[in-house]
Structure formats: C-alpha cells, structure tokens
Design an enzyme around this catalytic site. Structure first.
Site, PDB file in Angstrom:
ATOM      1  N   SER A 265       0.807  -1.226   0.000  1.00 14.68           N
ATOM      2  CA  SER A 265       0.000   0.000   0.000  1.00 14.68           C
ATOM      3  C   SER A 265       0.838   1.274   0.000  1.00 14.68           C
ATOM      4  CB  SER A 265      -0.959   0.025   1.192  1.00 14.68           C
ATOM      5  OG  SER A 265      -0.247   0.198   2.395  1.00 14.68           O
TER       6      SER A 265
ATOM      7  N   LYS B 166       1.065   4.182   6.917  1.00 15.80           N
ATOM      8  CA  LYS B 166       0.389   5.055   5.928  1.00 15.80           C
ATOM      9  C   LYS B 166       0.973   6.463   6.024  1.00 15.80           C
ATOM     10  CE  LYS B 166      -2.678   1.821   5.023  1.00 15.80           C
ATOM     11  NZ  LYS B 166      -2.345   0.901   3.986  1.00 15.80           N
TER      12      LYS B 166
END
Length: 177
Positions: free
Chosen positions: A34, A87
């Site tokens: 991701s 993230k």
C-alpha cells in the site's frame, strides 16, 4: 534529525531491534504494498516515538482503530487485520479533504496536493470519492499506492468515518532497513 536517522539505520543494519525498542523506537515490517513504491511488502522501517502531533506528509505507524478492524475482513476477503499499519498523513484535524479534483488529484482545504510519491497518476485507479472534515484529535491516512491501500478513503467509504485518532499512532517512520 540526522543523528536520529543514523542511529535508527545503525540499529536496523546491526540487527538490534531490542536496542531500538528499549529507546522507544520500533522496527516494523511492512505487510502490504500500500505504500509502494517507497515501501514494499517485507520491508522493515524504523519508527521513532511521536513527539507532538504528526505533520502532513509524515509516514506513520499505527494500530488500526476498532472501526478499521471491523471492516478490514470485508475488504480483504477475510484476511487477518495487521497489528500495525503504515500510511502517510495527508490531512490533520480541521482539514477538509476531497477526492477528487477534475484531474483526479486530492484536495485539502480546496488546494490540490502535490503527491510525487504516488504509485500511479492521480485518478488512474478506482479511488472512492469523498468529502470530509477531519475531526479534532484525528488524522486522514492514505497509502501511496491507492489502488491497493486499505486506508482512510476505504474505511470512510464503508463506514462514513475513515479518520484515525492520533492516540492510535505509535511512531513516525524515520528510516528503512
């Protein structure tokens, strides 16, 4: 900052995760793509303890909050929720976040965000559209590889609440091992 990065990389290269943990630093394995191309599955990052609030652009390590855990199996076909996720902070408390501008770019407070770290051009994937204001004490977290990232945009689309409380953040990424 340079001294801390050298210390973090030295601890990682030397294989001293215990020394890192003793100082409040953590060595964390990346469990998905991701954050590609910057970070890939199997990479190890060094996260320093947060001192104050994170800044927009910081890559952070966090424990997924309950509302993220509740929808992860539905998104991932039943896979186990990772203990920690990595993230990028794209917005802070009070910021208006909108996806997407006509060209597919992310807007924060009405301004197009320059994101040179993205895996693919803005708007080239299947990104959910949204318009949110980040609540007090929370941040909006997105992956750099938005096409495969379980992040605030996905959780927001599934639950209406995709932001992450800052107390769920456990560190700021300062290096890669």
């Amino acid at each position: 900052m340079r001294r801390r990065l050298v210390l973090a990389l030295t601890m990682t290269v030397a294989g001293l995760p215990l020394a890192a943990a003793a100082s409040g630093w953590r060595v964390v394995e990346v469990t998905s793509d991701s954050m590609a191309p910057a970070l890939r599955t199997g990479d190890h990052v060094v996260a320093a303890p947060l001192r104050g609030e994170p800044s927009v652009g910081d890559i952070v390590v966090f424990t997924p909050p309950h509302h993220w855990r509740a929808v992860f199996p539905r998104w991932s076909s039943g896979d186990r929720v990772p203990e920690r996720m990595v993230k990028r902070v794209v917005a802070e408390a009070g910021d208006r976040v909108e996806c997407c501008a006509a060209d597919g770019s992310l807007l924060v407070n009405g301004e197009r965000i320059d994101e040179p770290y993205l895996a693919s051009a803005p708007g080239s994937g299947n990104t959910p559209t949204y318009r949110v204001v980040v609540p007090d004490g929370q941040v909006w977290l997105l992956g750099d590889n938005r096409d495969v990232s379980f992040d605030s945009s996905v959780v927001g689309a599934l639950t209406g609440a995709g932001s992450v409380p800052t107390e769920s953040l456990t560190g700021r990424v300062v290096g890669r091992g």
